[in-house]
Design a protein around this motif. Structure first.
Motif, short mmCIF file in Angstrom:
data_model
loop_
_atom_site.label_atom_id
_atom_site.label_comp_id
_atom_site.label_asym_id
_atom_site.label_seq_id
_atom_site.Cartn_x
_atom_site.Cartn_y
_atom_site.Cartn_z
N GLY A 171 -10.51 -1.44 -12.00
CA GLY A 171 -10.44 -0.10 -12.54
C GLY A 171 -11.11 0.98 -11.71
N CYS A 172 -11.68 0.61 -10.55
CA CYS A 172 -12.33 1.62 -9.72
C CYS A 172 -12.20 1.26 -8.25
CB CYS A 172 -13.80 1.80 -10.09
SG CYS A 172 -14.80 0.32 -9.79
N GLN A 173 -12.47 2.23 -7.39
CA GLN A 173 -12.36 2.03 -5.95
C GLN A 173 -13.59 1.29 -5.42
OE1 GLN A 173 -9.60 3.14 -4.59
NE2 GLN A 173 -9.95 2.81 -2.41
N PRO A 174 -13.39 0.25 -4.57
CA PRO A 174 -14.54 -0.45 -3.99
C PRO A 174 -15.36 0.50 -3.11
CG PRO A 174 -12.51 -1.70 -3.68
CD PRO A 174 -12.11 -0.36 -4.18
N ALA A 186 -3.93 0.21 -5.66
CA ALA A 186 -3.36 -1.01 -5.09
C ALA A 186 -2.18 -1.40 -5.98
CB ALA A 186 -4.39 -2.12 -5.03
N VAL A 187 -0.99 -0.99 -5.59
CA VAL A 187 0.17 -1.07 -6.47
C VAL A 187 0.50 -2.51 -6.86
CG1 VAL A 187 1.84 -1.05 -4.56
CG2 VAL A 187 2.54 -0.27 -6.81
N ALA A 188 0.32 -3.46 -5.94
CA ALA A 188 0.62 -4.86 -6.27
C ALA A 188 -0.35 -5.40 -7.32
CB ALA A 188 0.56 -5.73 -5.01
N VAL A 189 -1.61 -4.95 -7.26
CA VAL A 189 -2.59 -5.39 -8.27
C VAL A 189 -2.25 -4.80 -9.63
CG1 VAL A 189 -5.01 -5.30 -8.94
CG2 VAL A 189 -4.41 -5.69 -6.56
N THR A 190 -1.88 -3.51 -9.65
CA THR A 190 -1.46 -2.87 -10.91
C THR A 190 -0.27 -3.61 -11.50
OG1 THR A 190 -2.22 -0.73 -10.05
CG2 THR A 190 -0.77 -0.69 -11.97
N TRP A 191 0.71 -3.93 -10.65
CA TRP A 191 1.88 -4.69 -11.09
C TRP A 191 1.45 -6.05 -11.64
CZ3 TRP A 191 4.05 -9.38 -9.98
CH2 TRP A 191 5.36 -9.60 -10.38
N GLY A 192 0.56 -6.74 -10.89
CA GLY A 192 0.10 -8.06 -11.31
C GLY A 192 -0.62 -8.02 -12.65
N ASN A 193 -1.44 -6.99 -12.86
CA ASN A 193 -2.17 -6.88 -14.13
C ASN A 193 -1.23 -6.68 -15.30
OD1 ASN A 193 -4.66 -7.18 -12.88
ND2 ASN A 193 -4.93 -4.98 -12.58
N MET A 242 0.81 -1.22 0.00
CA MET A 242 0.00 0.00 0.00
C MET A 242 0.84 1.27 0.00
SD MET A 242 -3.29 -0.91 0.13
CE MET A 242 -4.24 0.39 0.91
N SER A 243 2.00 1.25 0.67
CA SER A 243 2.76 2.48 0.90
C SER A 243 3.64 2.95 -0.25
CB SER A 243 3.64 2.33 2.16
OG SER A 243 2.83 2.26 3.31
N PRO A 244 4.11 2.08 -1.18
CA PRO A 244 5.01 2.58 -2.23
C PRO A 244 4.48 3.77 -3.00
CG PRO A 244 5.05 0.20 -2.24
CD PRO A 244 3.98 0.60 -1.26
N GLN A 245 3.17 3.78 -3.33
CA GLN A 245 2.63 4.92 -4.07
C GLN A 245 2.65 6.19 -3.22
OE1 GLN A 245 0.96 2.08 -3.24
NE2 GLN A 245 -1.27 2.40 -3.22
N GLU A 282 2.37 6.26 -12.94
CA GLU A 282 1.47 5.11 -12.81
C GLU A 282 1.48 4.58 -11.38
OE1 GLU A 282 1.44 2.84 -17.11
OE2 GLU A 282 3.23 2.66 -15.86
N LEU A 283 2.66 4.54 -10.78
CA LEU A 283 2.77 4.03 -9.42
C LEU A 283 2.02 4.91 -8.44
CD1 LEU A 283 5.98 2.42 -8.03
CD2 LEU A 283 4.51 3.74 -6.52
N MET A 284 2.16 6.24 -8.58
CA MET A 284 1.51 7.17 -7.66
C MET A 284 0.00 7.18 -7.81
SD MET A 284 4.05 10.50 -7.42
CE MET A 284 4.48 10.62 -9.15
N SER A 285 -0.50 6.89 -9.01
CA SER A 285 -1.94 6.93 -9.24
C SER A 285 -2.63 5.61 -8.94
CB SER A 285 -2.22 7.32 -10.70
OG SER A 285 -1.69 6.34 -11.58
N SER A 286 -1.85 4.58 -8.60
CA SER A 286 -2.43 3.26 -8.35
C SER A 286 -3.10 3.21 -6.98
CB SER A 286 -1.33 2.19 -8.42
OG SER A 286 -1.83 0.94 -8.00
#
Length: 474
Positions: A128-131, A278-285, A35-38, A272-276
């Motif tokens: 693609g959106c916030q829960p 959930a950074v791990a999910v973005t990476w996974g996708n 959660m914190s990298p972004q 991209e990292l700052m706007s994510s």
């Protein structure tokens, strides 16, 4: 012949070296690295500065943990900062520490981790959106209750959960590291663009506030380095296992964190990292395509293990504070069969659920860090006092005096940085809340008013919860 007075219950020493490593590293590796990298990147503004923050945060956590190890062997009691401040400075400062850790620091930490579990668990269902916030909060509440139940039922069960989830989260981070290496072997364009000499520190924010807030988020990911000090009485051979477990755990975590951050930067630009969300999910996708949801599950499991470790130690702070007379007596009791401090754990659960209602991840982490490092500074100053004024005390483990001095300087910086450069009214509210403990301390702790009412309530709860007083395990 008169009946003998029943002996007080004693919490068993159930945690060995492996359990200690699992408790520390398993708590540290949690929501933070996912959660914190972004947020770190957003505060400091560049990939190079971000990696420096992550590395320095590991160094600070190591120095702080080694300093606390000396305190843990000089004062071999559970309770962490509370018990150290009590033994060094006396009951009044210790009460403020107890109130803050029991009502602010630990519940905020538990709530933030539960929110991160919920967000990652629900991410695949809302691509693609916030829960929805209500769904996230409800899921987080369920996670808190589940972890509370595990810790109330059995100490060994809680430690086993910690070990199992540690293995799962190390595997998840290893997958991210290996995935980054594979991406580099196929195309190194993004990582070269992010970390070349010209771009790696381009756009860095050098303000005191930006660096302080970046450290808040980085050090949040290392939160857990102090957990063994909260359960010293349950650790086998603490004079040996305490420093060993901390060194192994923090070296493991720091190395993994740096490699994971580099892996993130192999497929994502800083923007991209700052706007994510959930950074791990973005990476996974980006790396796994349609199988990206696997990283969401892995992150949720990782945060669950971290939540379990935080809950395990958090309940012990409340337990020890009550045993020392700074909280109601019922919170100092243990279950007569399970030998777990169930009243303290139930109370911690209730406070965490209340904190969860209004909070969001970023603000909870910032207020947690501000408050926690204020008391870490007080504790470290106490260690310096003992080293200078009472060198004759037996010390199975000792650190060079320069280490607590360096960490104390960092702690003072972290407390003052957000106030000096970018003051916010919320920090004043937190400070006033800490000071408001005097309203409770003077009449109920110092002068011990209303003992009759508390005695009747304690007796009822003792019978209802099947608990009895527990003595120290030294």
């Amino acid at each position: 012949m008169a009946d003998k007075e029943p002996e007080a219950l004693k919490i068993r020493r159930e945690i060995g070296l492996v359990g200690g490593v699992a408790l520390v590293s398993g708590t540290m590796i949690g929501s933070g690295i996912f959660m914190s990298p972004q947020f770190v990147m957003a505060y400091v503004g560049s990939p190079g500065a971000s990696l420096v923050i992550w590395a320095l945060s590991g160094v600070v956590a190591m120095f702080a943990a080694l300093s606390y190890t000396e305190l843990g062997t000089v004062i071999p009691e559970s309770g962490g900062d509370f018990i150290y401040i009590l033994r060094i400075y006396g009951p009044c400062p210790a009460f403020f520490a107890a109130v803050t850790f029991i009502l602010v620091v630990k519940p905020f930490s538990i709530a933030a981790m539960a929110i991160s579990i919920a967000e990652y668990a629900m991410a695949p269902f809302y691509p693609g959106c916030q829960p929805p916030e209500l769904a996230v909060k409800c899921t987080a509440a369920v996670m808190i209750v589940v972890v509370a139940t595990v810790n109330i039922l059995n100490v060994r069960l809680a430690v086993r959960v910690q070990v199992i989830f540690l293995v799962a989260k190390v595997i998840a981070l290893t997958v991210i590291v290996i995935g980054g290496m594979v991406e580099i072997s196929q195309s190194s364009a993004i990582i070269v663009e992010n970390l070349n000499v010209e771009n790696s520190f381009k756009g860095t924010h050098y303000s005191v506030s930006a660096l302080g807030m970046g450290f808040f988020q980085g050090l949040w990911s290392y939160a857990g380095w102090y957990n063994l000090n909260h359960v010293t009485e349950e650790l086998k051979r603490p004079e040996v296992n305490l420093p060993r477990a901390l060194l192994i755990a923090i070296f493991l975590v720091t190395g993994l964190y740096l490699l994971v951050n580099v892996s993130y930067l192999t497929v994502m630009t800083p923007k991209e990292l700052m706007s994510s969300n959930a950074v791990a999910v973005t990476w996974g996708n980006k790396v796994f395509g349609s199988w990206g949801w696997i990283m969401s599950v892995a992150a949720a499991l990782s945060a669950f293990g971290s939540l379990n470790g935080t809950f395990f130690s958090g309940g012990r702070v409340c337990f020890v504070a009550a045993r020392e007379g700074h909280m109601p007596d019922i919170l100092s009791m243990a279950h007569v069969h399970r030998l777990t401090p169930s009243p303290a754990l139930i109370f911690t659960t209730a406070v965490s659920l209340v904190v969860l209602i209004p909070g969001d991840f970023q603000s909870i982490v910032n207020f947690f860090s501000f408050t926690a490092w204020f008391f870490y500074a007080i504790t470290l100053s106490g260690l310096l006092y003992l080293k200078i004024k009472k060198p004759e005390l037996p010390r199975p483990y000792s650190v060079p005096i320069i280490l607590p001095i360096l960490v104390l300087i960092v702690a003072v910086f972290l407390v003052l940085a957000p106030i000096i450069d970018d003051p916010q009214i919320e920090y004043l509210y937190v400070t006033l809340f800490i000071l408001s403990g005097a309203v409770v301390y003077v009449p109920f702790i110092h002068y011990k008013l209303c003992p009759g009412l508390l005695t009747k309530l304690t007796t009822f709860l003792q019978l209802f919860l099947e608990v009895a007083p527990a003595e120290k395990n030294l």
